[in-house]
Design an enzyme around this catalytic site. Structure first.
Site, short mmCIF file in Angstrom:
data_model
loop_
_atom_site.label_atom_id
_atom_site.label_comp_id
_atom_site.label_asym_id
_atom_site.label_seq_id
_atom_site.Cartn_x
_atom_site.Cartn_y
_atom_site.Cartn_z
N LEU A 1 0.74 -0.91 -0.35
CA LEU A 1 -0.24 -0.26 -0.07
C LEU A 1 0.96 1.06 -0.03
CD1 LEU A 1 -2.72 -0.82 2.40
CD2 LEU A 1 -3.35 -0.43 0.45
N ASP A 2 0.24 2.01 -1.16
CA ASP A 2 0.96 3.70 -0.54
C ASP A 2 1.31 4.28 1.05
OD1 ASP A 2 1.56 3.48 -3.56
OD2 ASP A 2 -0.42 4.51 -3.78
#
EC number: 5.4.99.25
Length: 313
Positions: free
Chosen positions: A47-48
């Site tokens: 995930l960013d």
């Protein structure tokens, strides 16, 4: 010299972490691995840093099935911001251009969203972990280098507008259910471009990854508080069984004789396989006592061939 033994406990299972904003997925993985004092761990899709939500962490044998989770569908809830273009396509980046979005309406956003439902070809963002000649694109982007990226086929199964807030910088809350490899940042920037206003992701939360949902998740802070100064074993009750990583596959129970040969890497015949799927489909394999042996692939000969096996003690 013999193989060096990994420090930590040889545990197996899955835990669903609610990733906090600002942390990298690998940073979260390392913290969770230390909390459980595990000798082997891996996550199932980054995930960013800006993003929060479902980050399944696999321990031990469960890491053998992480690829199946990487290939699974995902669900996100996100806030798209229109009227600003950033270099990263999210709010962590630098604003490159501002455009007055005060005339944007809810109907405009609904119409734009509709064009992205179904099978689409999506150009990945420069700020991504995809590689060009062995180098991650985000490293090139940080050097001010932009390279051409080939569109990739992805599928957006559901794209729902949850709320719209008009203004010079307008915002839309959306829910997206999509296939693997779909970049929510690209959806935001592409829709912003279609509206001739620019767009980026202001907030992003993953609410589902494969069989795992946000309702099953726990935060790192909750784990840290529960463990305190105690041994890592106090956290083991949070571990989900190894086979849950492939819970979407149908299950097949083998008799003890077939299970013996299967556990040693041999394909075994079973007349029931074609009721479970077609050639090439995957199944979860158990013995008569319910013990999980791994994942098999259905062959054209009516057998199940081992693809991933768990360690048998």
């Amino acid at each position: 010299m013999g193989n060096r033994k990994r420090p930590g406990r040889p545990i197996s299972g899955v835990i669903v972490i609610d990733k906090p904003a600002g942390d990298s997925s690998n940073g979260v993985l390392q913290r969770v691995k230390r909390l459980f004092f595990a000798n082997k761990a891996g996550h199932t899709g980054s995930l960013d840093p800006l993003a929060t939500g479902v980050l399944p962490v696999c321990f031990g044998d469960a890491t053998k099935f992480s690829q199946f989770l990487l290939d699974s569908d995902k669900e996100y809830v996100s806030t798209f911001r229109f009227g600003e273009v950033t270099d990263t396509a999210d709010s962590d980046g630098e604003v490159l251009e501002s455009i007055d979005a005060s005339k944007l309406t809810k109907a405009d956003v609904l119409k734009a969203i509709k064009a992205y439902i179904g099978d689409i070809d999506q150009v990945p963002p420069m700020y991504s972990a995809l590689k060009r000649n062995g180098q991650p694109l985000y490293k090139l982007a940080r050097q001010g280098i932009e390279v051409e990226r080939e569109p990739r086929p992805v599928t957006v199964y559901e794209f729902e507008l949850l709320a719209f807030r008009p203004g010079a910088v307008a915002e839309a809350d959306v829910r997206v259910f999509c296939s693997k490899g779909t970049y929510i940042r690209s959806l935001a920037s592409d829709i912003g471009a279609d509206l001739e206003l620019g767009g980026h992701v202001a907030k992003l939360r993953r609410t589902q990854a494969g069989p795992f949902t946000i309702d099953q998740s726990i935060t790192i802070e909750e784990l840290e508080q529960e463990r305190g100064e105690r041994l890592a074993e106090v956290l083991d009750h949070h571990l989900l069984p190894t086979d849950i990583a492939v819970a979407d596959f149908p299950s097949l129970e083998l008799d003890d004789n077939s299970a013996f040969y299967f556990s040693r890497g041999q394909a075994v015949m079973d007349s029931r396989v074609y009721r479970l799927g077609d050639e090439g489909d995957k199944v979860r394999v158990f013995d008569s006592s319910g013990k999980f042996y791994g994942v098999a692939e259905i062959t054209d000969e009516g057998t199940v061939a081992p693809k991933r096996l768990v360690s048998q003690s």
